[in-house]
Design an enzyme around this catalytic site. Structure first.
Site, PDB file in Angstrom:
ATOM      1  N   ASP A  12       3.079   7.941 -18.482  1.00 22.08           N
ATOM      2  CA  ASP A  12       2.318   6.826 -19.063  1.00 22.08           C
ATOM      3  C   ASP A  12       1.391   6.150 -18.056  1.00 22.08           C
ATOM      4  OD1 ASP A  12       3.721   7.286 -21.442  1.00 22.08           O
ATOM      5  OD2 ASP A  12       5.347   5.948 -20.816  1.00 22.08           O
ATOM      6  N   LYS A  15      -2.976   9.117 -18.238  1.00 24.05           N
ATOM      7  CA  LYS A  15      -3.538  10.482 -18.098  1.00 24.05           C
ATOM      8  C   LYS A  15      -4.520  10.786 -19.227  1.00 24.05           C
ATOM      9  CE  LYS A  15       0.666  12.055 -18.215  1.00 24.05           C
ATOM     10  NZ  LYS A  15       1.421  10.804 -18.101  1.00 24.05           N
ATOM     11  N   GLY A  39       2.881  11.150 -24.971  1.00 25.49           N
ATOM     12  CA  GLY A  39       2.085  10.286 -25.840  1.00 25.49           C
ATOM     13  C   GLY A  39       0.881   9.842 -25.039  1.00 25.49           C
ATOM     14  N   HIS A  40      -0.269  10.407 -25.352  1.00 24.39           N
ATOM     15  CA  HIS A  40      -1.480  10.108 -24.589  1.00 24.39           C
ATOM     16  C   HIS A  40      -2.445   9.333 -25.480  1.00 24.39           C
ATOM     17  CE1 HIS A  40      -0.591  13.759 -21.757  1.00 24.39           C
ATOM     18  NE2 HIS A  40       0.363  12.870 -21.792  1.00 24.39           N
ATOM     19  N   GLN A 221       3.961  13.829 -18.929  1.00 21.58           N
ATOM     20  CA  GLN A 221       4.998  13.162 -18.160  1.00 21.58           C
ATOM     21  C   GLN A 221       4.471  12.805 -16.755  1.00 21.58           C
ATOM     22  OE1 GLN A 221       6.278  16.297 -19.985  1.00 21.58           O
ATOM     23  NE2 GLN A 221       6.223  14.765 -21.576  1.00 21.58           N
TER      24      GLN A 221
HETATM   25  P1  GDP Z   1      -0.429   8.665 -20.616  1.00 27.74           P
HETATM   26  O1  GDP Z   1       0.835   9.101 -21.266  1.00 27.74           O
HETATM   27  O2  GDP Z   1      -0.400   8.863 -19.127  1.00 27.74           O
HETATM   28  O3  GDP Z   1      -1.656   9.266 -21.239  1.00 27.74           O
HETATM   29  O4  GDP Z   1      -0.522   7.092 -20.834  1.00 27.74           O
HETATM   30  P2  GDP Z   1      -0.234   6.306 -22.212  1.00 27.74           P
HETATM   31  O5  GDP Z   1      -1.377   6.530 -23.119  1.00 27.74           O
HETATM   32  O6  GDP Z   1       1.142   6.607 -22.714  1.00 27.74           O
HETATM   33  O7  GDP Z   1      -0.157   4.824 -21.678  1.00 27.74           O
HETATM   34  C1  GDP Z   1      -1.226   4.212 -21.052  1.00 27.74           C
HETATM   35  C2  GDP Z   1      -1.659   2.978 -21.904  1.00 27.74           C
HETATM   36  O8  GDP Z   1      -2.492   2.145 -21.122  1.00 27.74           O
HETATM   37  C3  GDP Z   1      -2.479   3.369 -23.119  1.00 27.74           C
HETATM   38  O9  GDP Z   1      -2.235   2.450 -24.138  1.00 27.74           O
HETATM   39  C4  GDP Z   1      -3.925   3.245 -22.620  1.00 27.74           C
HETATM   40  O10 GDP Z   1      -4.832   2.939 -23.663  1.00 27.74           O
HETATM   41  C5  GDP Z   1      -3.802   2.080 -21.681  1.00 27.74           C
HETATM   42  N1  GDP Z   1      -4.694   2.122 -20.521  1.00 27.74           N
HETATM   43  C6  GDP Z   1      -5.145   3.193 -19.809  1.00 27.74           C
HETATM   44  N2  GDP Z   1      -5.857   2.777 -18.748  1.00 27.74           N
HETATM   45  C7  GDP Z   1      -5.883   1.419 -18.790  1.00 27.74           C
HETATM   46  C8  GDP Z   1      -6.429   0.411 -17.946  1.00 27.74           C
HETATM   47  O11 GDP Z   1      -7.047   0.671 -16.925  1.00 27.74           O
HETATM   48  N3  GDP Z   1      -6.205  -0.886 -18.313  1.00 27.74           N
HETATM   49  C9  GDP Z   1      -5.516  -1.229 -19.425  1.00 27.74           C
HETATM   50  N4  GDP Z   1      -5.352  -2.525 -19.697  1.00 27.74           N
HETATM   51  N5  GDP Z   1      -4.979  -0.307 -20.238  1.00 27.74           N
HETATM   52  C10 GDP Z   1      -5.137   1.004 -19.911  1.00 27.74           C
HETATM   53  P1  IMO Z   2       3.618  11.029 -21.125  1.00 27.53           P
HETATM   54  O1  IMO Z   2       2.963  12.377 -21.140  1.00 27.53           O
HETATM   55  C1  IMO Z   2       7.098   8.575 -20.156  1.00 27.53           C
HETATM   56  C2  IMO Z   2      11.039  10.499 -20.465  1.00 27.53           C
HETATM   57  C3  IMO Z   2      11.970  10.010 -21.562  1.00 27.53           C
HETATM   58  C4  IMO Z   2      13.315  10.244 -20.889  1.00 27.53           C
HETATM   59  C5  IMO Z   2      13.092  11.540 -20.114  1.00 27.53           C
HETATM   60  C6  IMO Z   2      13.601  12.783 -20.815  1.00 27.53           C
HETATM   61  O2  IMO Z   2       3.232  10.160 -22.266  1.00 27.53           O
HETATM   62  O3  IMO Z   2       3.455  10.374 -19.801  1.00 27.53           O
HETATM   63  P2  IMO Z   2      12.712  14.191 -22.902  1.00 27.53           P
HETATM   64  O4  IMO Z   2      12.553  13.792 -24.328  1.00 27.53           O
HETATM   65  O5  IMO Z   2      11.471  14.670 -22.256  1.00 27.53           O
HETATM   66  O6  IMO Z   2      13.880  15.122 -22.686  1.00 27.53           O
HETATM   67  O7  IMO Z   2      13.147  12.818 -22.160  1.00 27.53           O
HETATM   68  O8  IMO Z   2      11.692  11.640 -19.913  1.00 27.53           O
HETATM   69  N1  IMO Z   2       9.701  10.937 -20.922  1.00 27.53           N
HETATM   70  C7  IMO Z   2       8.579  10.226 -20.741  1.00 27.53           C
HETATM   71  N2  IMO Z   2       8.389   8.996 -20.210  1.00 27.53           N
HETATM   72  N3  IMO Z   2       6.042   9.292 -20.567  1.00 27.53           N
HETATM   73  C8  IMO Z   2       6.216  10.531 -21.068  1.00 27.53           C
HETATM   74  O9  IMO Z   2       5.175  11.358 -21.372  1.00 27.53           O
HETATM   75  C9  IMO Z   2       7.529  11.052 -21.211  1.00 27.53           C
HETATM   76  N4  IMO Z   2       8.051  12.203 -21.691  1.00 27.53           N
HETATM   77  C10 IMO Z   2       9.372  12.126 -21.499  1.00 27.53           C
HETATM   78  O10 IMO Z   2      11.749   8.657 -21.849  1.00 27.53           O
HETATM   79  O11 IMO Z   2      13.575   9.218 -19.953  1.00 27.53           O
HETATM   80 MG    MG Z   3       2.335   8.333 -22.519  1.00 26.60          MG
END
Ligand code: GDP
Ligand code: IMO
Ligand code: MG
Length: 428
Positions: A12, A15, A39-40, A221
């Site tokens: 999270d 990416k 979850g991106h 991840q």
């Molecule tokens: P990922 O799994 O690495 O793709 O990240 P996620 O999408 O799960 O979580 C990142 C969250 O932060 C998302 O809701 C993005 O829209 C948000 N986000 C990404 N970059 C920024 C930033 O620079 N500032 C803020 N406030 N939000 C951001």
């Molecule tokens: P993105 O791509 C954050 C965590 C789960 C749990 C552990 C194992 O959005 O960054 P799993 O279901 O993979 O066997 O769970 O890994 N986990 C993540 N945490 N971002 C993710 O993906 C994750 N994918 C798995 O919360 O602790």
């Molecule tokens: Mg994510």
């Protein structure tokens, strides 16, 4: 030009946003591990796109590849495709290619995921319950159903029967039932839709490589969730590090490869496991609220804490990171004093890496340096020179500690909220 994007923390990091930003230049975007546990999130003006399985390049109608290193839930895929099409995203045989040898997540894997967690008692991992771990176990156990198995329904039925029989005794112990015939029939119903995308991804990606196309490998991840190098056993079941791009797509090792390490300006984690700089207090609550730190997949509140140079440095080494991308800088805007962890102490010893011994983790005490906050808004900034001096100092301080250039800074969720310090986009 080849770029791999990986998370350097526990996922999270943003990416999806950075893949989407860089994908404006890309020809291909490929996923190489994980599944719909990812979850991106991508924000473009008023539109927010949530991607779990599909490479983020789909939003820009790039050629998207799902490599054999992914575990693919076919029902989740259909659902995601349908949701994105409802948001006017084009998905067809010309922009989505799924490896014929990708292993499938079957309904039984979600049940086994649940049972595995139940049987860990107090030591639950806090998985996403998407069946990721059990699907990888069956892959290594050589009994998985692969996408290419959908071509022959008769042998498919046998394979599913064998798979279900393998798990039956354990399911019975937990009073759970799984019906192989229903799984088979449900899979056959959607098979033509999925098989449509089936392709020799290894071949497509190597041909693209030969032609020196711009290929982006999208990690899911983060490195601290890597099955080998993460905080085992509180990890996911795949290699999340850059080395996995080769076995997860079939791409041969080539030159001209850049690795971007996506790194949040603080630290978050979902699920159980060690977290030395965790702030279970008002600072942590501030990060949750201002950073909207709730999981995209499970909606769980993310655990939050200070930036940890020890862990990020480790990830830089393991992934061969060439540049760091610092995200969510704006979330630190209101903080008076910002702490940065530069080492750990335990049993009168100083550590500049995280040892693998689980028993040591709870004893580690972070060693912090404190930086003054800038207490001004950086939200949406696109130029380094506009950043408050103290924000620049914070970034320069992190660079000196992690010994890597922070070349891109994200100041908001939208693709345009990005500072490209070294003109990476225009130079490519
Ligand atoms: P990922 O799994 O690495 O793709 O990240 P996620 O999408 O799960 O979580 C990142 C969250 O932060 C998302 O809701 C993005 O829209 C948000 N986000 C990404 N970059 C920024 C930033 O620079 N500032 C803020 N406030 N939000 C951001
Ligand atoms: P993105 O791509 C954050 C965590 C789960 C749990 C552990 C194992 O959005 O960054 P799993 O279901 O993979 O066997 O769970 O890994 N986990 C993540 N945490 N971002 C993710 O993906 C994750 N994918 C798995 O919360 O602790
Ligand atoms: Mg994510």
């Amino acid at each position: 030009m080849f770029y791999t994007i990986v998370g350097t923390q526990w996922g999270d990091e943003g990416k999806g946003k950075i893949v989407d930003w860089l994908a404006s230049k890309a020809d291909y975007v490929a996923r190489f591990q994980g599944g719909n546990n990812a979850g991106h999130t991508i924000k473009v003006d008023e539109n927010v796109y949530k991607l779990n399985l599909l490479p983020s390049g789909i939003i820009r109608n790039k050629k998207c590849l799902i490599g054999n290193g992914v575990v693919l839930d076919p029902w989740a895929l259909i659902n995601e495709i349908s949701n994105l099409r409802n948001q006017n995203i084009k998905i067809n045989k010309d922009n989505l290619f799924i490896a014929e040898n990708v292993c499938l997540i079957m309904p039984i894997h979600k049940l086994v995921d649940e049972i595995n967690e139940l049987s860990r008692g107090n030591n639950i991992i806090g998985t996403t319950k998407k069946g990721i771990g059990p699907a990888y176990e069956d892959k290594v156990g050589r009994r998985a159903i692969r996408l290419c198995d959908l071509n022959d329904h008769k042998s498919l039925k046998n394979k599913i029967k064998n798979l279900y029989e393998f798990h039956e005794p354990r399911l019975k112990n937990f009073n759970k039932n799984a019906n192989f015939k229903k799984a088979y029939e449900d899979l056959v119903k959607i098979s033509s839709e999925i098989i449509n995308f089936s392709s020799p991804v290894w071949k497509i990606i190597n041909e693209a490589g030969k032609q020196n196309k711009f290929i982006l490998f999208e990690g899911a991840q983060g490195s601290l969730l890597d099955i080998d190098f993460g905080t085992y056993p509180y990890v996911t079941s795949s290699n999340t590090s850059s080395g996995q791009i080769f076995s997860g797509t079939g791409f041969g090792i080539k030159e001209n490869h850049n690795v971007l390490g996506i790194t949040k300006a603080y630290t978050t984690r979902v699920g159980s496991g060690p977290f030395v700089t965790e702030q279970d207090n008002e600072i942590g609550d501030h990060f949750v609220e201002k950073g909207q730190e709730f999981g995209t997949v499970t909606k769980r509140k993310r655990r939050c804490g200070w930036f940890d140079c020890v862990l990020v440095s480790q990830s830089i080494a393991i992934n061969g990171i060439t540049d760091v991308v610092l995200t969510k800088l704006d979330v630190l805007d209101d903080i008076e004093e910002i702490k940065v962890c530069i080492g750990y102490e335990a049993n009168e010893k100083i550590y500049n890496h995280l040892p693998f011994d689980e028993n040591l983790h709870e004893k580690l005490v972070p060693i912090y340096e404190t930086m003054p906050g800038w207490q001004k808004s950086t939200f949406g900034m696109t130029s380094w020179n506009d950043l408050p001096k103290k924000a620049q100092d914070y970034i320069n301080f992190l660079e000196s500690k992690i010994e890597k250039n922070i070349s891109i800074i994200s100041t908001g969720p939208d693709r345009i909220h990005t500072i490209d310090r070294n003109n990476l986009l225009s130079n490519n």
